[in-house]
Motif scaffolding. Structure first.
Motif, PDB file in Angstrom:
ATOM      1  N   ALA A   1       0.927  -1.298  -0.022  1.00 14.13           N
ATOM      2  CA  ALA A   1      -0.029   0.094   0.013  1.00 14.13           C
ATOM      3  C   ALA A   1       0.888   1.211   0.095  1.00 14.13           C
ATOM      4  O   ALA A   1       0.497   2.332  -0.509  1.00 14.13           O
ATOM      5  N   VAL A   2       2.190   1.271   0.594  1.00 15.71           N
ATOM      6  CA  VAL A   2       3.116   2.214   0.597  1.00 15.71           C
ATOM      7  C   VAL A   2       4.016   2.022  -0.521  1.00 15.71           C
ATOM      8  O   VAL A   2       4.751   1.292  -0.367  1.00 15.71           O
ATOM      9  N   GLU A   3       3.684   2.686  -1.548  1.00 16.61           N
ATOM     10  CA  GLU A   3       4.542   2.521  -2.947  1.00 16.61           C
ATOM     11  C   GLU A   3       6.130   3.144  -2.746  1.00 16.61           C
ATOM     12  O   GLU A   3       6.880   2.632  -3.550  1.00 16.61           O
ATOM     13  N   HIS A   4       6.016   4.324  -2.129  1.00 17.12           N
ATOM     14  CA  HIS A   4       7.231   4.740  -2.247  1.00 17.12           C
ATOM     15  C   HIS A   4       7.600   5.548  -0.739  1.00 17.12           C
ATOM     16  O   HIS A   4       6.557   6.037  -0.041  1.00 17.12           O
ATOM     17  N   LEU A   5       8.700   5.202  -0.094  1.00 20.19           N
ATOM     18  CA  LEU A   5       8.910   5.904   1.428  1.00 20.19           C
ATOM     19  C   LEU A   5      10.246   6.212   1.217  1.00 20.19           C
ATOM     20  O   LEU A   5      11.371   5.578   0.651  1.00 20.19           O
ATOM     21  N   GLU A   6      10.669   7.541   1.612  1.00 21.47           N
ATOM     22  CA  GLU A   6      11.927   7.987   1.803  1.00 21.47           C
ATOM     23  C   GLU A   6      12.185   8.982   2.925  1.00 21.47           C
ATOM     24  O   GLU A   6      11.072   9.670   3.422  1.00 21.47           O
TER      25      GLU A   6
ATOM     26  N   ASP B   1      -2.914   2.660  -2.419  1.00 17.14           N
ATOM     27  CA  ASP B   1      -4.318   1.983  -1.713  1.00 17.14           C
ATOM     28  C   ASP B   1      -4.870   3.133  -0.686  1.00 17.14           C
ATOM     29  O   ASP B   1      -4.406   3.162   0.400  1.00 17.14           O
ATOM     30  N   PHE B   2      -5.744   3.697  -1.349  1.00 22.50           N
ATOM     31  CA  PHE B   2      -6.392   4.609  -0.549  1.00 22.50           C
ATOM     32  C   PHE B   2      -7.245   4.046   0.770  1.00 22.50           C
ATOM     33  O   PHE B   2      -7.612   4.801   1.621  1.00 22.50           O
ATOM     34  N   THR B   3      -7.399   2.706   0.800  1.00 21.82           N
ATOM     35  CA  THR B   3      -8.223   2.249   1.682  1.00 21.82           C
ATOM     36  C   THR B   3      -7.542   2.057   2.805  1.00 21.82           C
ATOM     37  O   THR B   3      -8.212   2.113   4.274  1.00 21.82           O
ATOM     38  N   ALA B   4      -6.353   1.980   2.774  1.00 19.59           N
ATOM     39  CA  ALA B   4      -5.302   2.022   3.896  1.00 19.59           C
ATOM     40  C   ALA B   4      -4.879   3.343   4.588  1.00 19.59           C
ATOM     41  O   ALA B   4      -4.486   3.542   5.701  1.00 19.59           O
ATOM     42  N   LEU B   5      -5.356   4.461   3.788  1.00 19.25           N
ATOM     43  CA  LEU B   5      -4.807   5.818   4.181  1.00 19.25           C
ATOM     44  C   LEU B   5      -5.170   6.234   5.310  1.00 19.25           C
ATOM     45  O   LEU B   5      -4.602   7.045   6.335  1.00 19.25           O
ATOM     46  N   GLY B   6      -6.500   6.239   5.609  1.00 20.04           N
ATOM     47  CA  GLY B   6      -7.373   6.921   6.624  1.00 20.04           C
ATOM     48  C   GLY B   6      -6.694   6.160   8.155  1.00 20.04           C
ATOM     49  O   GLY B   6      -6.442   7.012   8.933  1.00 20.04           O
TER      50      GLY B   6
ATOM     51  N   VAL C   1      -2.912   7.469   8.571  1.00 25.11           N
ATOM     52  CA  VAL C   1      -2.854   8.648   8.965  1.00 25.11           C
ATOM     53  C   VAL C   1      -3.095   8.760  10.426  1.00 25.11           C
ATOM     54  O   VAL C   1      -2.195   9.317  11.339  1.00 25.11           O
ATOM     55  N   THR C   2      -4.072   8.213  10.932  1.00 26.00           N
ATOM     56  CA  THR C   2      -4.581   7.997  12.329  1.00 26.00           C
ATOM     57  C   THR C   2      -3.452   7.410  13.151  1.00 26.00           C
ATOM     58  O   THR C   2      -3.074   8.109  14.332  1.00 26.00           O
ATOM     59  N   ARG C   3      -2.884   6.345  12.773  1.00 29.57           N
ATOM     60  CA  ARG C   3      -2.041   5.793  13.765  1.00 29.57           C
ATOM     61  C   ARG C   3      -0.691   6.353  13.790  1.00 29.57           C
ATOM     62  O   ARG C   3       0.065   6.535  14.612  1.00 29.57           O
TER      63      ARG C   3
ATOM     64  N   PRO D   1     -10.669   7.115  15.841  1.00 33.26           N
ATOM     65  CA  PRO D   1     -11.188   6.311  14.799  1.00 33.26           C
ATOM     66  C   PRO D   1     -10.374   6.353  13.240  1.00 33.26           C
ATOM     67  O   PRO D   1      -9.959   7.648  13.057  1.00 33.26           O
ATOM     68  N   PRO D   2     -10.402   5.632  12.412  1.00 31.63           N
ATOM     69  CA  PRO D   2      -9.569   6.016  11.144  1.00 31.63           C
ATOM     70  C   PRO D   2     -10.227   7.010  10.224  1.00 31.63           C
ATOM     71  O   PRO D   2     -11.877   7.271  10.472  1.00 31.63           O
ATOM     72  N   LEU D   3      -9.468   8.158  10.009  1.00 29.47           N
ATOM     73  CA  LEU D   3     -10.223   9.249   9.158  1.00 29.47           C
ATOM     74  C   LEU D   3     -10.807   8.731   7.855  1.00 29.47           C
ATOM     75  O   LEU D   3     -10.230   7.912   6.961  1.00 29.47           O
ATOM     76  N   ASP D   4     -11.780   9.548   7.421  1.00 32.16           N
ATOM     77  CA  ASP D   4     -12.442   9.146   6.263  1.00 32.16           C
ATOM     78  C   ASP D   4     -11.835  10.239   5.337  1.00 32.16           C
ATOM     79  O   ASP D   4     -12.551  11.242   5.361  1.00 32.16           O
ATOM     80  N   LEU D   5     -11.024   9.857   4.497  1.00 30.69           N
ATOM     81  CA  LEU D   5     -10.316  10.691   3.563  1.00 30.69           C
ATOM     82  C   LEU D   5     -10.929  10.605   1.972  1.00 30.69           C
ATOM     83  O   LEU D   5     -10.747   9.316   1.495  1.00 30.69           O
ATOM     84  N   GLU D   6     -11.557  11.348   1.381  1.00 35.59           N
ATOM     85  CA  GLU D   6     -12.286  11.280   0.251  1.00 35.59           C
ATOM     86  C   GLU D   6     -11.194  11.860  -0.943  1.00 35.59           C
ATOM     87  O   GLU D   6     -10.618  12.960  -0.665  1.00 35.59           O
ATOM     88  N   PRO D   7     -10.707  10.771  -1.920  1.00 36.35           N
ATOM     89  CA  PRO D   7      -9.740  11.244  -2.820  1.00 36.35           C
ATOM     90  C   PRO D   7     -10.210  12.552  -3.637  1.00 36.35           C
ATOM     91  O   PRO D   7     -11.343  12.675  -3.995  1.00 36.35           O
ATOM     92  N   ARG D   8      -9.193  13.657  -3.942  1.00 41.89           N
ATOM     93  CA  ARG D   8      -9.747  14.830  -4.647  1.00 41.89           C
ATOM     94  C   ARG D   8      -9.312  14.533  -6.083  1.00 41.89           C
ATOM     95  O   ARG D   8      -8.347  13.961  -6.556  1.00 41.89           O
ATOM     96  N   ARG D   9     -10.520  14.611  -6.814  1.00 39.44           N
ATOM     97  CA  ARG D   9     -10.413  14.325  -8.428  1.00 39.44           C
ATOM     98  C   ARG D   9      -9.224  15.384  -8.984  1.00 39.44           C
ATOM     99  O   ARG D   9      -9.300  16.358  -8.403  1.00 39.44           O
TER     100      ARG D   9
END
Length: 223
Positions: free
Chosen positions: A67-72, A106-111, A114-116, A197-205
């Motif tokens: 889910a984390v494609e790039h980390l630096e 993977d945006f399903t893991a994002l919220g 971020v919370t953790r 609780p996990p944040l509900d983050l809606e992707p911006r078009r």
């Protein structure tokens, strides 16, 4: 073979037009920035705290796998804070920071992530910033539509003159990419949200644009 005159001639007049395309599409990636902080009177203890927090944040990010494609890791700073008064270079405290950047596909893991992260000690999270991949099909589609728009405009001008296009002599790509926006979405999260609780983050078009300049020769119109 005769080279066309650069400015056209009565027997081969030129027509220059611009083609544009504007698309909306879902983002491919979400980027977050993580800032870890440590502060203390003892330099070694401050470095140890910063190292521990950095390790905890990296372990958490890596636990999300693909889910984390790039980390630096970005800038690392350790700065002594001198006393405001008194003689000599007396150190009051030491400040340490580490900056991390992560891209998630993977945006399903994002919220949850971020919370953790925001729940870690002295940790700041900024973002998300939504973006497209450089090879996103949306860029190709925008370019294709921009070319079609240029041809359509040229044909309309030719028809208005009672003639038709003869040949394409130049096509220039003058701009392709995400459209600039004054509403860049960014949120900052401070640490300490216990059992949040996990944040509900809606992707911006994403808004993608492409622009081309095209030059054609026309069949000589009867004016």
């Amino acid at each position: 073979m005769t080279t066309p005159h650069p400015y056209g001639t009565p027997g081969a007049p030129h027509l220059a037009v611009r083609g544009e395309a504007h698309l909306e599409t879902a983002p491919d990636l979400a980027r977050i920035a993580v800032t870890l902080t440590a502060r203390g009177r003892d330099r070694r203890a401050t470095l140890d705290d910063l190292t521990r927090r950095n390790t905890a944040a990296l372990d958490l990010l890596k636990s999300y796998g693909d889910a984390v494609e790039h980390l630096e890791t970005g800038a690392l700073t350790v700065t002594p804070e001198l006393t405001a008064h008194g003689r000599g270079e007396r150190v009051r405290a030491h400040h340490g920071t580490v900056h991390l950047t992560a891209d998630l596909g993977d945006f399903t893991a994002l919220g949850t992530l971020v919370t953790r992260l925001a729940d870690l000690d002295l940790t700041r999270v900024d973002g998300p910033w939504w973006t497209l991949r450089p090879d996103s099909p949306a860029h190709r589609e925008a370019r294709r539509q921009a070319v079609h728009d240029a041809v359509r405009r040229a044909r309309e001008y030719a028809e208005a003159l009672g003639t038709a296009l003869a040949a394409l002599i130049e096509l220039t790509d003058t701009g392709t990419g995400p459209e600039p926006s004054a509403r860049t979405r960014s949120m900052a999260f401070a640490a300490g949200a216990e059992d949040a609780p996990p944040l509900d983050l809606e992707p911006r078009r994403q808004h993608v644009h492409a622009e081309v300049n095209a030059r054609f020769t026309l069949q000589p119109p009867r004016l």
